[in-house]
Design a protein around this motif. Structure first.
Motif, PDB file in Angstrom:
ATOM      1  N   TYR A   1     -78.564  41.127  80.562  1.00 42.12           N
ATOM      2  CA  TYR A   1     -77.271  41.630  80.096  1.00 42.12           C
ATOM      3  C   TYR A   1     -76.431  40.559  79.408  1.00 42.12           C
ATOM      4  CZ  TYR A   1     -76.239  39.722  84.774  1.00 42.12           C
ATOM      5  OH  TYR A   1     -76.154  38.906  85.883  1.00 42.12           O
TER       6      TYR A   1
ATOM      7  N   ASN B   1     -78.789  45.128  76.221  1.00 39.97           N
ATOM      8  CA  ASN B   1     -77.690  45.856  76.861  1.00 39.97           C
ATOM      9  C   ASN B   1     -77.891  45.984  78.361  1.00 39.97           C
ATOM     10  OD1 ASN B   1     -78.946  48.685  77.567  1.00 39.97           O
ATOM     11  ND2 ASN B   1     -79.808  48.046  75.613  1.00 39.97           N
TER      12      ASN B   1
ATOM     13  N   ARG C   1     -73.116  51.242  74.480  1.00 39.03           N
ATOM     14  CA  ARG C   1     -73.435  50.001  75.192  1.00 39.03           C
ATOM     15  C   ARG C   1     -72.180  49.249  75.586  1.00 39.03           C
ATOM     16  NH1 ARG C   1     -77.818  48.775  70.565  1.00 39.03           N
ATOM     17  NH2 ARG C   1     -79.226  50.478  71.115  1.00 39.03           N
TER      18      ARG C   1
END
Ligand SMILES: Cc1cc2nc3c(=O)[nH]c(=O)nc-3n(C[C@H](O)[C@H](O)[C@H](O)COP(=O)(O)OP(=O)(O)OC[C@H]3O[C@@H](n4cnc5c(N)ncnc54)[C@H](O)[C@@H]3O)c2cc1C
Ligand code: FES
Lengths: 256, 649
Positions: B241, B255, B570
């Motif tokens: 992430y 994402n 996202r």
């Protein structure tokens, strides 16, 4: 600097497209080519217009996602550049203020346009699926050092394996041939002992699939090599053709 | 706000790590014997969804397809070969000991636990070290062209400060070559019909029925179609992430969406505050910057890092005399010098830049200078070693590092935190597994160089195919179809979110919000964190989120290829996730690995762990919209690697 961008816009694969002009007034020479398009998209968004669709992901020249024809050249690199690059690696300092830059998608029968500058490269996946692998199941491998491989062969295999599958070779070729891409995978596998067992079936199947996808024939123009961001050598095409002849002599036909 | 930490509900004893009993050396072998098997004739009756086609997902999907399961593999790029694993440069570790320099499974295990600053689960790490050797065998058999010595044997190098040479590599493209190996194995299964590939398809929700993970809701990114796929189990292999920070070395599309949606359906998220910062990236050149490029760490072997001693020095690098240069790493760490670990190098760069010594037009970098090694070895040797990297640097910055020093600055590079998993890599939702960078499992608070590729492939090729069988053999799941209310509910949620995003029609673009969020996270939950900074982040994030939902503009429509809409989805998840990350960082009042709390440091400014209070994994549980998440603690015990404080003095 100020730039005019003449960009291919196309709603989807069923509609006609056209070139559309856009102005940018303040492009930083330090920004990358794709960041310049980001800028334009930000501007279009703020004006309530639809931004330009284009493929990109890693932005460092390795994923093979970016795919733009810039002023008629795949990855836009026919400038005073030091080395082969993908368009995501090209920076705006290579352009001059006041210039008009034309942006188009990869154009080839094998790569239908999905939207604006985005094309469908599924054909490349299907060529690999036809035989671009070594059939070895997980868990059945012998010790990695069990069979030594001469450094020279490993190096050539790596030269070929460096291909990022972007499709610039096809976009640059007047025949839209996919020979450089296809032969690079064989150049990788065929220079290794592991790749020998399936060598001839592989070449027959991959070339068969390549033809089925609607890619053209190779007439040795060399345009593909000239735009390849990984400098894949035309020799791999020659080697593939040689293997194809051997396979024919052995009477090996396609199984795909 | 003051007592926010006291408001956290803490639960102990809720997590079962499912580590089998026994000597660590025997645990995995015994477990493999004890696990249930699926009858070969039954395997094709089981459907397994794999989200992600990187090293972890590609390897898992290919292997499970090979075993006979019916596999569906989803990814957002146009081809499985483009997952972000492709960008890894340096190499992959294994305990082969081919160099006869004293490496062993136990040493790799030991180094990984210690490198992770004692915040990982010993049994998982031991297994990782154990299967590392099978990975290299497997990849060579697939035709991965690893670097070789003249005699034809595989070459190794030492990486990231390791004292043994255990890193295998393929030029500067190790990730690409390993990924192509997995991709080709996957392609073979696709041709055989055992794996079906879904390119340009994004997972937007998880479907849970009777407490079991049973499928996913996806959006076809070309046509916009929202569609559900059902299965007997779901594997998330969706990567890290790092893009939460906006600027990172990750690809633009990386994402947290899949993991975050799973979190909101009941999968605990562990240690979100553990992120790794890479010290040698090219600093941003301005506001337009969209991502950062990593320069291999190996550069620190021959480059000397410095800044001008005088913060107001405006001279060009080469005009600054030796005596007025501050070689801060060499001065502070005489024995390791420029080769201190990643986090130490990064933090020190931040300190000197914050003190105003930064170089470059934006004063946002430090010099990495090759003049001395060029003088000593000759430019041709430096070219041989780093020619490609130097070219890349020139093409990005327009500067020639053979003549002027490079400018570097740290950037977010890897995320150790992720979905909590037990020894079987199963999350807190039965039937939902998480592998690769997406899970939290093996690297503790800090990852060693060349160990992420190893973990992705270990999970994908050699762990999940076994533990999945064990689950499927015992899970008694009802037959369901896409008319099930849970499926309808999940689809409706996704559709509604899309509609809402498109209807706001505000004044700001999605990326402007992403940039703003990233800035807050970088400033406050970045290299060095403080109680006050983290509280600022916890205040700012909800404000940005609120403005987003009022003022974002997402052009285009939902039933079309719409990149703004993809990005908006996202960013929505980052805006929620960032808050949990800041909370995690706030509650962990110790420093460990990549998590540096300024309040917790030794006299020399090193990270100071607090094993008494924080030797646990923090697994956050979703408690409902607008509610503070619940903290579940998994205590960590160290039986095989003795707890010690790191020191690089
Ligand atoms: C620049 C760089 C250099 C690195 N160098 C090294 C190195 O030298 N050695 C090392 O060991 N590690 C290195 N790492 C780390 C390592 O590369 C990664 O941790 C690892 O490759 C992650 O693999 P993965 O399979 O877990 O995820 P990824 O490869 O990131 O794959 C994620 C997959 O999930 C898919 N996906 C994501 N979200 C969704 C969604 N919502 N819906 C559908 N699909 C989705 C993507 O399409 C992709 O297929 C490097 C990382 C970077 C960024
Ligand atoms: S975006 Fe990955 S190669 Fe250009």
């Amino acid at each position: 600097m100020k730039l005019t961008l003449r960009v291919w816009r196309q709603k989807n694969s069923n509609t006609q497209g056209q070139l559309e002009d856009h102005q940018l007034d303040d492009v930083s020479p330090d920004s990358s080519f794709l960041e310049m398009i980001d800028d334009l998209n930000e501007k279009l968004t703020n004006e309530g217009k639809e931004p330009i669709a284009f493929d990109h992901d890693c932005r460092e020249g390795i994923c093979g996602m970016c795919s733009l024809v810039v002023n008629g050249v795949a990855h836009g690199q026919d400038r005073e550049l030091i080395k082969a690059v993908t368009i995501c690696q090209l920076h705006m300092r290579n352009f001059h203020g006041g210039e008009t830059i034309v942006l188009e998608p990869w154009r080839a029968k094998g790569f239908p346009i999905l939207k604006d500058l985005i094309v469908d490269r599924g054909a490349f996946d299907r060529i690999i699926q036809a035989g671009g692998f070594i059939s070895v199941g997980t868990g059945s491998a012998p010790d990695a050092n069990a069979s030594p491989i001469p450094k020279k062969n490993a190096d050539i295999a790596m030269d070929a394996a460096a291909c990022i599958g972007c499709g610039a070779c096809v976009a640059a070729c007047p025949n839209a041939s996919a020979m450089l891409f296809t032969s690079a995978k064989m150049g990788n596998l065929n220079h290794l002992p592991q790749g020998q067992t399936e060598r001839y079936q592989r070449v027959v199947n991959m070339v068969t699939q390549m033809d089925k996808e609607g890619f053209g024939a190779c007439t040795n123009m060399g345009e593909c090599e000239a735009v390849c961001p990984k400098e894949i050598n035309l020799d791999f095409i020659a080697q593939m053709n040689k293997d194809l002849i051997t396979a024919a002599l052995k009477g090996i036909g396609p199984t795909v | 706000m003051k007592n926010i930490i006291d408001q956290i509900k803490v639960v102990e004893g809720s997590l079962n790590s499912a580590v089998p009993e026994g000597r660590i050396q025997d645990v995995w072998d015994n477990h493999r014997f004890n696990m249930k098997l699926v009858n070969p004739a039954n395997k094709r009756k089981f459907n397994v969804i794999v989200v992600g086609s990187g090293l972890a997902g590609g390897a898992a999907a290919a292997t499970m397809g090979e075993l006979g399961y019916n596999v569906q593999c989803f990814f957002y790029q146009d081809s499985a070969r483009r997952a972000h694993s492709v960008a890894a440069q340096g190499g992959i570790n294994a305990a082969k000991n081919y160099q006869n320099d004293g490496d062993s499974i136990f040493r790799l295990f030991y180094d990984t636990v210690k490198g992770g600053d004692y915040r990982s689960r010993e049994a998982n790490v031991y297994r990782l070290a154990q299967v590392s050797n099978n990975i290299i065998d497997q990849c060579v058999a697939q035709g991965v062209p690893f670097a070789r010595e003249y005699g034809g044997a595989l070459d190794n190098r030492s990486f990231g400060g390791a004292q043994v040479s255990r890193t295998f590599y393929a030029r500067g493209q190790t990730g690409q070559q390993l990924l192509l190996g997995a991709y080709q194995a996957l392609s073979r299964q696709a041709a055989a019909g055992s794996v079906k590939l879904y390119p340009r398809t994004e997972m937007l929700d998880l479907i849970v029925i009777n407490g079991q993970a049973r499928g996913i809701v996806t959006r076809n990114m070309v046509t916009g179609e929202i569609k559900s796929y059902l299965a007997d189990a779901v594997v998330l292999a969706t990567g890290g992430y790092g893009n939460l920070y906006y600027l990172s070395t990750n690809a633009m599309g990386c994402n947290v969406t899949a993991s975050w949606r799973a979190y909101k359906r009941g999968a605990f998220f562990a240690n979100p505050c553990y992120v790794q910062i890479h010290p040698t990236c090219i600093p941003p050149a301005g506001e337009h910057q969209s991502k950062l490029t990593l320069m291999s760490e190996s550069l620190r072997n021959d480059g000397r890092i410095w800044v001008p001693r005088n913060p107001n020095d405006t001279r060009k690098a080469n005009d600054i005399p030796e005596a007025e240069r501050y070689y801060y790493l060499e001065e502070k760490y005489p024995s390791f010098g420029n080769l201190v670990p990643r986090d130490v190098a990064s933090r020190n760069a931040k300190t000197v830049v914050d003190e105003g010594h930064g170089v470059g037009e934006l004063k946002n970098g430090v010099y990495l200078d090759f003049a001395e090694s060029i003088g000593r070895l000759g430019a041709h040797i430096i070219k041989e070693r780093y020619g490609n990297l130097f070219d890349m640097y020139t093409s990005i910055t327009g500067e020639d590092p053979y003549k002027v020093p490079m400018r570097i600055y740290p950037a977010i590079h890897y995320t150790m935190g992720g979905t909590w998993v037990d020894y079987n890599l199963q999350t807190t939702i039965p039937g939902l597994f998480s592998i690769g960078e997406a899970n939290f499992s093996d690297h503790g608070a800090n990852r060693l160089g060349a160990s992420a590729l190893m973990q992705g492939l270990a999970d994908g090729y050699f762990v999940i195919p076994y533990t999945m069988g064990n689950y499927l053999a015992q899970a008694k799941s009802e037959k369901v179809d896409t008319n099930h209310p849970a499926v309808r509910e999940a689809e409706a949620g996704v559709n509604e979110r899309m509609k809402k995003l498109l209807s706001i029609n505000g004044k700001r673009s999605v990326s402007s919000f992403h940039r703003e969020l990233g800035r807050v996270i970088w400033d406050n939950v970045g290299m060095a964190r403080t109680d006050a900074g983290l509280r600022t982040a916890l205040k700012r994030i909800p404000e940005i989120r609120a403005e987003f939902w009022e003022n974002v503009r997402v052009p285009g429509s939902a039933d079309d290829l719409n990149q703004s809409l993809e990005m908006a989805g996202r960013v929505v998840d980052f805006l929620e996730f960032g808050e949990v990350m800041a909370l995690d960082a706030l509650h962990r009042a110790e420093s460990c690995g990549g998590h540096f709390r300024e309040e917790s440091q030794t006299e020399e400014g090193e990270a100071l762990r607090d094993d008494e209070n924080f030797a646990y994994t923090a697994a956050w549980e979703y408690a409902g919209e607008g509610k503070m998440p619940i903290l579940n603690k998994e205590p960590l015990t160290f039986e095989y690697v003795k707890l010690t404080q790191r020191s690089y003095k």
